[in-house]
Design a protein around this motif. Sequence first.
Motif, PDB file in Angstrom:
ATOM      1  N   THR A  14       0.828  -1.216   0.000  1.00  0.00           N
ATOM      2  CA  THR A  14       0.000   0.000   0.000  1.00  0.00           C
ATOM      3  C   THR A  14       0.856   1.257   0.000  1.00  0.00           C
ATOM      4  N   PRO A  22      -4.491  -2.125  -1.130  1.00  0.00           N
ATOM      5  CA  PRO A  22      -3.144  -2.086  -1.711  1.00  0.00           C
ATOM      6  C   PRO A  22      -3.160  -1.893  -3.221  1.00  0.00           C
ATOM      7  N   SER A  41      -4.127   1.664  -4.136  1.00  0.00           N
ATOM      8  CA  SER A  41      -3.025   2.578  -3.871  1.00  0.00           C
ATOM      9  C   SER A  41      -2.014   2.540  -5.013  1.00  0.00           C
TER      10      SER A  41
END
Length: 214
Positions: A15, A93, A96
Amino acid sequence: MKVSKKIIVITSIVTLLPMAAGILLWQQLPETVAIHFGADNVENGWGSKAFAVFGIPIFCLILHWLCLIGTANDPRRVNINQKIFGIIIWICPFCSLLCGGSIYVYALQGGFNFHIGISAQLFVGLLVLVLGNYLPKCRRNYTVGIKLPWTLQNEDNWNSTHRMAGRVWIVCGILLVVLSFLKLEIEWVPIGIIAVMVLAPVAYSFLYYKKHGN
Protein backbone atom coordinates in the motif's frame (compact mmCIF):
# COMPACT_ATOMS: atom_id res chain seq x y z
CA MET A 1 -10.76 -15.86 11.74
CA LYS A 2 -7.20 -14.86 12.52
CA VAL A 3 -5.45 -12.35 10.27
CA SER A 4 -1.83 -13.34 9.66
CA LYS A 5 0.75 -10.76 10.78
CA LYS A 6 2.75 -11.60 7.68
CA ILE A 7 -0.18 -10.68 5.44
CA ILE A 8 -0.71 -7.44 7.36
CA VAL A 9 2.93 -6.45 6.91
CA ILE A 10 3.05 -7.41 3.21
CA THR A 11 -0.19 -5.67 2.27
CA SER A 12 0.76 -2.58 4.26
CA ILE A 13 4.13 -2.35 2.51
CA VAL A 14 2.48 -2.75 -0.90
CA THR A 15 0.00 0.00 0.00
CA LEU A 16 2.87 2.37 0.79
CA LEU A 17 4.98 1.53 -2.29
CA PRO A 18 3.65 4.59 -4.19
CA MET A 19 4.97 6.76 -1.35
CA ALA A 20 8.46 5.29 -1.76
CA ALA A 21 8.27 5.80 -5.53
CA GLY A 22 7.07 9.38 -5.03
CA ILE A 23 10.00 10.17 -2.74
CA LEU A 24 12.43 8.88 -5.38
CA LEU A 25 10.66 10.95 -8.06
CA TRP A 26 10.19 14.01 -5.83
CA GLN A 27 12.47 16.36 -7.76
CA GLN A 28 10.88 15.41 -11.09
CA LEU A 29 7.26 15.85 -10.01
CA PRO A 30 5.55 19.24 -10.44
CA GLU A 31 4.30 21.08 -7.35
CA THR A 32 0.68 20.58 -8.45
CA VAL A 33 -0.43 17.27 -9.97
CA ALA A 34 -3.66 15.89 -11.43
CA ILE A 35 -5.27 13.44 -8.98
CA HIS A 36 -8.72 12.92 -10.51
CA PHE A 37 -9.87 12.19 -14.05
CA GLY A 38 -13.22 12.21 -15.81
CA ALA A 39 -14.78 9.59 -18.07
CA ASP A 40 -13.10 11.34 -21.03
CA ASN A 41 -9.68 10.69 -19.43
CA VAL A 42 -9.16 14.43 -18.89
CA GLU A 43 -7.97 15.66 -15.51
CA ASN A 44 -10.62 17.48 -13.46
CA GLY A 45 -9.07 17.54 -10.01
CA TRP A 46 -5.66 18.63 -8.73
CA GLY A 47 -3.67 18.46 -5.54
CA SER A 48 -0.27 19.25 -4.13
CA LYS A 49 2.73 17.03 -4.73
CA ALA A 50 2.89 16.27 -1.01
CA PHE A 51 -0.73 15.11 -0.95
CA ALA A 52 -0.21 12.86 -3.98
CA VAL A 53 2.97 11.30 -2.60
CA PHE A 54 2.05 11.01 1.09
CA GLY A 55 -1.67 11.70 1.53
CA ILE A 56 -3.18 9.16 -0.85
CA PRO A 57 -1.05 6.13 0.22
CA ILE A 58 -1.56 6.94 3.90
CA PHE A 59 -5.33 7.31 3.36
CA CYS A 60 -5.38 3.91 1.61
CA LEU A 61 -3.34 2.40 4.45
CA ILE A 62 -5.78 3.72 7.08
CA LEU A 63 -8.72 2.25 5.15
CA HIS A 64 -6.81 -1.02 4.85
CA TRP A 65 -6.18 -1.22 8.59
CA LEU A 66 -9.79 -0.33 9.40
CA CYS A 67 -10.92 -3.24 7.21
CA LEU A 68 -8.50 -5.59 8.97
CA ILE A 69 -9.48 -4.40 12.47
CA GLY A 70 -13.18 -4.63 11.69
CA THR A 71 -12.81 -8.15 10.33
CA ALA A 72 -10.60 -9.37 13.17
CA ASN A 73 -13.13 -8.12 15.75
CA ASP A 74 -16.29 -9.40 14.05
CA PRO A 75 -18.19 -11.56 16.58
CA ARG A 76 -19.00 -13.91 13.68
CA ARG A 77 -15.64 -13.70 11.94
CA VAL A 78 -15.48 -17.50 11.65
CA ASN A 79 -18.33 -17.25 9.13
CA ILE A 80 -16.42 -14.97 6.76
CA ASN A 81 -15.51 -16.78 3.56
CA GLN A 82 -11.73 -17.06 3.42
CA LYS A 83 -11.56 -16.53 -0.34
CA ILE A 84 -13.71 -13.39 -0.17
CA PHE A 85 -11.53 -12.05 2.63
CA GLY A 86 -8.41 -12.91 0.64
CA ILE A 87 -9.73 -10.75 -2.21
CA ILE A 88 -10.91 -7.89 -0.01
CA ILE A 89 -7.61 -7.63 1.86
CA TRP A 90 -5.83 -6.75 -1.41
CA ILE A 91 -8.30 -4.09 -2.61
CA CYS A 92 -6.73 -1.12 -0.80
CA PRO A 93 -3.14 -2.09 -1.71
CA PHE A 94 -4.09 -2.46 -5.37
CA CYS A 95 -6.03 0.82 -5.39
CA SER A 96 -3.02 2.58 -3.87
CA LEU A 97 -0.76 1.19 -6.61
CA LEU A 98 -3.24 2.09 -9.34
CA CYS A 99 -3.77 5.64 -8.07
CA GLY A 100 -0.10 6.33 -7.37
CA GLY A 101 1.10 4.86 -10.65
CA SER A 102 -1.50 6.75 -12.67
CA ILE A 103 -0.74 10.08 -10.99
CA TYR A 104 3.03 9.75 -11.47
CA VAL A 105 2.81 8.60 -15.09
CA TYR A 106 0.48 11.43 -15.99
CA ALA A 107 2.58 14.03 -14.17
CA LEU A 108 5.88 12.92 -15.69
CA GLN A 109 4.68 12.24 -19.23
CA GLY A 110 2.12 15.03 -19.48
CA GLY A 111 -0.65 12.59 -20.34
CA PHE A 112 -1.70 8.95 -20.48
CA ASN A 113 -0.90 6.29 -22.99
CA PHE A 114 -3.82 4.37 -21.49
CA HIS A 115 -7.33 5.28 -20.30
CA ILE A 116 -7.35 5.43 -16.48
CA GLY A 117 -11.15 5.45 -16.27
CA ILE A 118 -11.50 2.39 -18.47
CA SER A 119 -8.73 0.61 -16.56
CA ALA A 120 -10.47 1.33 -13.26
CA GLN A 121 -13.80 0.14 -14.67
CA LEU A 122 -12.19 -3.08 -15.89
CA PHE A 123 -10.72 -3.65 -12.41
CA VAL A 124 -14.08 -3.01 -10.71
CA GLY A 125 -15.86 -5.28 -13.19
CA LEU A 126 -13.46 -8.17 -12.59
CA LEU A 127 -13.65 -7.62 -8.83
CA VAL A 128 -17.47 -7.63 -8.86
CA LEU A 129 -17.50 -10.72 -11.07
CA VAL A 130 -15.23 -12.67 -8.71
CA LEU A 131 -17.02 -11.50 -5.55
CA GLY A 132 -20.37 -12.38 -7.09
CA ASN A 133 -19.15 -15.93 -7.50
CA TYR A 134 -18.36 -16.22 -3.79
CA LEU A 135 -21.25 -14.22 -2.28
CA PRO A 136 -23.62 -17.22 -2.07
CA LYS A 137 -20.99 -19.04 0.00
CA CYS A 138 -20.77 -16.23 2.56
CA ARG A 139 -22.40 -17.05 5.90
CA ARG A 140 -23.90 -14.50 8.29
CA ASN A 141 -21.41 -12.03 9.76
CA TYR A 142 -21.21 -8.31 10.51
CA THR A 143 -18.32 -7.36 8.21
CA VAL A 144 -18.60 -8.96 4.77
CA GLY A 145 -21.74 -9.36 2.70
CA ILE A 146 -25.19 -7.77 2.27
CA LYS A 147 -25.54 -6.52 5.83
CA LEU A 148 -29.15 -5.37 6.31
CA PRO A 149 -31.47 -5.59 9.33
CA TRP A 150 -33.43 -8.38 7.64
CA THR A 151 -30.43 -10.44 6.53
CA LEU A 152 -28.65 -10.16 9.87
CA GLN A 153 -31.82 -11.13 11.74
CA ASN A 154 -32.74 -14.17 9.67
CA GLU A 155 -30.39 -16.78 8.25
CA ASP A 156 -32.79 -17.85 5.49
CA ASN A 157 -33.10 -14.23 4.37
CA TRP A 158 -29.31 -13.89 4.39
CA ASN A 159 -28.78 -17.04 2.33
CA SER A 160 -31.52 -16.28 -0.19
CA THR A 161 -30.43 -12.65 -0.60
CA HIS A 162 -26.80 -13.62 -1.16
CA ARG A 163 -27.72 -16.24 -3.75
CA MET A 164 -29.73 -13.63 -5.62
CA ALA A 165 -27.04 -10.96 -5.16
CA GLY A 166 -24.37 -13.34 -6.42
CA ARG A 167 -26.21 -13.79 -9.72
CA VAL A 168 -26.82 -10.05 -10.06
CA TRP A 169 -23.19 -9.20 -9.32
CA ILE A 170 -21.89 -11.72 -11.84
CA VAL A 171 -24.09 -10.22 -14.57
CA CYS A 172 -23.13 -6.66 -13.57
CA GLY A 173 -19.46 -7.61 -13.44
CA ILE A 174 -19.62 -9.03 -16.95
CA LEU A 175 -21.38 -5.86 -18.18
CA LEU A 176 -18.70 -3.64 -16.63
CA VAL A 177 -15.91 -5.69 -18.21
CA VAL A 178 -17.59 -5.62 -21.63
CA LEU A 179 -18.21 -1.88 -21.38
CA SER A 180 -14.55 -1.29 -20.48
CA PHE A 181 -13.46 -2.98 -23.72
CA LEU A 182 -16.02 -0.94 -25.67
CA LYS A 183 -14.39 2.17 -24.14
CA LEU A 184 -17.66 4.04 -23.68
CA GLU A 185 -16.96 7.41 -22.06
CA ILE A 186 -20.43 7.67 -20.46
CA GLU A 187 -20.27 8.04 -16.69
CA TRP A 188 -23.92 7.26 -15.95
CA VAL A 189 -23.75 3.75 -17.47
CA PRO A 190 -21.32 2.20 -14.91
CA ILE A 191 -22.97 4.26 -12.17
CA GLY A 192 -26.34 2.78 -13.16
CA ILE A 193 -24.91 -0.75 -13.10
CA ILE A 194 -23.44 -0.22 -9.65
CA ALA A 195 -26.78 1.19 -8.45
CA VAL A 196 -28.49 -2.02 -9.60
CA MET A 197 -25.89 -4.07 -7.72
CA VAL A 198 -26.65 -2.18 -4.52
CA LEU A 199 -30.41 -1.64 -4.74
CA ALA A 200 -31.54 -4.99 -6.18
CA PRO A 201 -30.34 -7.09 -3.19
CA VAL A 202 -31.75 -4.52 -0.75
CA ALA A 203 -35.16 -4.63 -2.41
CA TYR A 204 -35.09 -8.42 -2.62
CA SER A 205 -34.15 -8.79 1.04
CA PHE A 206 -36.91 -6.42 2.15
CA LEU A 207 -39.54 -8.17 0.04
CA TYR A 208 -38.37 -11.54 1.39
CA TYR A 209 -38.77 -10.19 4.92
CA LYS A 210 -42.27 -8.88 4.19
CA LYS A 211 -43.30 -12.20 2.66
CA HIS A 212 -41.72 -14.61 5.17
CA GLY A 213 -41.40 -12.43 8.26
CA ASN A 214 -38.80 -13.32 10.86
